[in-house]
Enzyme design. Structure first.
Site, PDB file in Angstrom:
ATOM      1  N   GLY A   1      54.924 111.951  45.080  1.00 46.72           N
ATOM      2  CA  GLY A   1      54.219 112.637  46.009  1.00 46.72           C
ATOM      3  C   GLY A   1      53.589 111.978  47.053  1.00 46.72           C
ATOM      4  O   GLY A   1      52.942 112.415  47.994  1.00 46.72           O
TER       5      GLY A   1
ATOM      6  N   GLU B   1      57.826 109.007  40.021  1.00 45.59           N
ATOM      7  CA  GLU B   1      59.171 109.864  40.558  1.00 45.59           C
ATOM      8  C   GLU B   1      58.980 110.186  41.923  1.00 45.59           C
ATOM      9  O   GLU B   1      58.834 111.140  42.450  1.00 45.59           O
ATOM     10  CB  GLU B   1      58.990 111.330  39.845  1.00 45.59           C
TER      11      GLU B   1
ATOM     12  N   ARG C   1      62.394 121.658  57.891  1.00 44.82           N
ATOM     13  CA  ARG C   1      60.942 121.398  57.554  1.00 44.82           C
ATOM     14  C   ARG C   1      60.187 121.887  58.726  1.00 44.82           C
ATOM     15  O   ARG C   1      58.943 122.435  58.494  1.00 44.82           O
ATOM     16  CB  ARG C   1      60.755 119.818  57.321  1.00 44.82           C
TER      17      ARG C   1
ATOM     18  N   TYR D   1      57.349 124.352  57.247  1.00 44.12           N
ATOM     19  CA  TYR D   1      56.006 123.834  56.760  1.00 44.12           C
ATOM     20  C   TYR D   1      55.383 123.732  58.154  1.00 44.12           C
ATOM     21  O   TYR D   1      54.227 123.208  58.132  1.00 44.12           O
ATOM     22  CB  TYR D   1      56.074 122.555  56.107  1.00 44.12           C
TER      23      TYR D   1
ATOM     24  N   CYS E   1      69.976 132.086  65.928  1.00 44.07           N
ATOM     25  CA  CYS E   1      69.392 133.178  66.424  1.00 44.07           C
ATOM     26  C   CYS E   1      68.061 133.482  65.638  1.00 44.07           C
ATOM     27  O   CYS E   1      68.061 134.418  64.903  1.00 44.07           O
ATOM     28  CB  CYS E   1      70.615 134.415  66.340  1.00 44.07           C
TER      29      CYS E   1
HETATM   30  N1  LLP Z   1      58.485 115.181  40.731  1.00 42.38           N
HETATM   31  C1  LLP Z   1      58.575 116.160  40.832  1.00 42.38           C
HETATM   32  C2  LLP Z   1      58.301 117.042  39.570  1.00 42.38           C
HETATM   33  C3  LLP Z   1      58.824 117.072  42.118  1.00 42.38           C
HETATM   34  O1  LLP Z   1      58.444 118.217  41.992  1.00 42.38           O
HETATM   35  C4  LLP Z   1      58.732 116.320  43.288  1.00 42.38           C
HETATM   36  C5  LLP Z   1      58.886 117.053  44.484  1.00 42.38           C
HETATM   37  C6  LLP Z   1      58.970 115.000  43.158  1.00 42.38           C
HETATM   38  C7  LLP Z   1      58.737 114.360  42.094  1.00 42.38           C
HETATM   39  C8  LLP Z   1      59.019 114.101  44.448  1.00 42.38           C
HETATM   40  O2  LLP Z   1      58.239 114.371  45.397  1.00 42.38           O
HETATM   41  P1  LLP Z   1      57.763 113.356  46.870  1.00 42.38           P
HETATM   42  O3  LLP Z   1      57.785 111.973  45.978  1.00 42.38           O
HETATM   43  O4  LLP Z   1      59.242 113.505  47.416  1.00 42.38           O
HETATM   44  O5  LLP Z   1      56.895 113.855  47.448  1.00 42.38           O
HETATM   45  N2  LLP Z   1      60.551 120.245  50.581  1.00 42.38           N
HETATM   46  C9  LLP Z   1      59.184 119.591  50.772  1.00 42.38           C
HETATM   47  C10 LLP Z   1      58.865 118.779  49.706  1.00 42.38           C
HETATM   48  C11 LLP Z   1      59.007 119.394  48.133  1.00 42.38           C
HETATM   49  C12 LLP Z   1      58.641 118.559  47.091  1.00 42.38           C
HETATM   50  C13 LLP Z   1      59.053 119.089  45.704  1.00 42.38           C
HETATM   51  N3  LLP Z   1      58.775 118.269  44.665  1.00 42.38           N
HETATM   52  C14 LLP Z   1      59.026 118.993  52.192  1.00 42.38           C
HETATM   53  O6  LLP Z   1      60.013 118.846  53.045  1.00 42.38           O
HETATM   54  O7  LLP Z   1      57.885 118.593  52.480  1.00 42.38           O
END
Ligand code: LLP
Length: 423
Positions: A244, A281, A320, A324, A351
């Protein structure tokens, strides 16, 4: 000078470079739209995680969903990472890229029994279980295979990650995790089930988080819960604290990974939990700023109301912005020194009025120019679709002055190869 937040992307002699490769040359050689990833940038993003965790029991599990290209997974596998997966498909990718199943954590609210069986067969490190119904199913599947499934329960701490509502996951109205108040009962049930071996606790509060506060609040709640669970004689050896951490798209200033981890470790130590293994993660923070999407300007369409710069990439290639309202940097590969800038909406050929990649951007552009959409290494290609029967872009990996294809451009024939005419 490198672009802010993008240490491996810089203008040199008036040309945008990804590491030592001129972006315009890559566009010429491999065609557009084109995703380009810098290997050096990925490894540089991983380094502060490894540095801050050195000397602690830990595992950095790269979140495959951010960018699942095999070469990306291979890069992180070779650097010693584990993987966070959310599907059987991601598991097979990790294995194909040479990743170690024993370093895989399996997240997600809807694991199928088939996916569970495969993950047990290859021996994943842990299942991050998100409901008691899933726990019961996993126990049955494990028993049927004569195994006990290693489990963490994903708890929902009800903490506001202060990010976009679509990528916030740690609030009670989100579908993710087991509510904090119900977690103790779920752990009791897990401890009773014959096919389950309780190993840890898991929490992930959202994505593109740009301040440490929500993380520390969530950690406190997780530690409270660990203490309550262990008071009942159920041992938890690891804390999986999810991913995150945000990146700089334009002017965001997220904490550096090592600063954030140091703060988390201090909180663990202060509360007497320093001996526990920490699993993280990260997805976006490892690959986001390592990637760009190169796209060629097809037409300029100025008008009295709005100026449109129509490019060959579209919402199907990069979702994105429209999904968003994400603002991602857009820069020319060969800036036109001295040419007049105008305000453009950068739009694709799809389109839909929602097919935009950037709005109200000041640029000096002409048809034929190549633009780079920055910070596209995470959730770019992984969220691409075939909408409007558009083949997905090719992907290229750069290492120094070398560049090679890591996913070939799809052909139109690929797109309907599995279809049949009606009888
Ligand atoms: N762990 C879990 C359980 C998750 O659901 C996610 C992301 C991560 C780790 C990795 O999170 P990160 O470090 O990448 O923030 N499509 C969206 C982001 C969706 C994230 C979903 N889960 C975007 O383009 O902003």
């Amino acid at each position: 000078m490198s672009l802010p937040g993008h240490p491996h992307i810089a203008y040199r002699n008036g040309a945008l470079h990804i590491e030592d490769c001129p972006a315009a040359d890559l566009a010429q050689r491999f065609g557009t739209p084109l995703y380009v990833y810098s290997r050096g940038s990925m490894l540089a993003a991983l380094a502060p995680y490894q540095r801050a965790l050195a000397g602690r029991r830990h595992l950095v599990c790269y979140a495959v969903k951010a960018n699942p290209n095999l070469s990306v997974l291979q890069t992180f596998a070779r650097a010693g990472c584990g993987f966070d997966i959310v599907s059987g498909g991601e598991l097979e990718r990790v294995l194909a890229a040479g990743g170690d199943a024993g370093k895989v954590v399996f997240s997600g609210v809807g694991k199928t029994r088939r996916e569970m069986a495969r993950a047990l067969e290859v021996g994943v490190r842990c299942f991050n279980v998100e409901s008691t119904a899933e726990l019961e199913a996993l126990s049955e599947v494990a028993q049927a295979h004569g195994k006990r499934a290693p489990v963490s329960l994903r708890v929902n701490p009800n903490v506001d990650a202060k990010t976009h509502p679509y990528i916030s996951t740690g609030l009670t109205h989100n579908k993710f995790g087991i509510a904090h108040e119900e977690a103790l009962a779920a752990y009791r049930r897990a401890a009773e089930l014959p096919g389950i071996a309780v190993h840890g606790i898991d929490c992930h509060i959202g994505s593109q988080i740009t301040e440490p506060g929500p993380y520390l609040d969530a950690l406190d709640k997780v530690l409270d819960l660990i203490e309550a669970v262990e008071a009942e004689g159920i041992r938890l050896t690891h804390i999986d604290f999810g991913g995150g951490l945000g990146i700089t798209y334009t002017d965001e200033a997220p904490p550096a990974a090592d600063a954030l981890i140091t703060a988390l470790l201090k909180r663990l130590d202060d509360r007497g939990h320093g001996q526990r293994e920490l699993i993280l993660e990260p997805g976006r923070s490892l690959v986001g700023n390592a990637g760009v999407l190169l796209t060629e300007v097809l037409y300029l369409k100025p008008s009295a109301h709005k100026n449109f710069c129509i490019v060959d990439a579209a919402m199907n290639d990069l979702l994105r912005p429209t999904l968003y309202e994400a603002v991602m940097g857009i820069v020319p590969c060969a800036p036109r020194a001295g040419a007049a800038e105008h305000t453009w909406d950068i739009v694709g050929p799809v389109c839909e009025s929602g097919d935009w990649l950037g709005r109200d951007r000041r640029l000096a552009v002409q048809a034929g120019d190549v633009l780079a959409i920055l910070s596209a290494g995470a959730y770019g290609m992984s969220m691409a679709s075939h909408y409007n029967t558009r083949p997905k872009p090719a992907e290229v990996m750069v290492d120094g002055a070398e560049a090679w294809i890591v996913r070939e451009r799809e052909t139109v024939a690929d797109l309907f190869a599995r279809e049949q005419l009606a009888r």
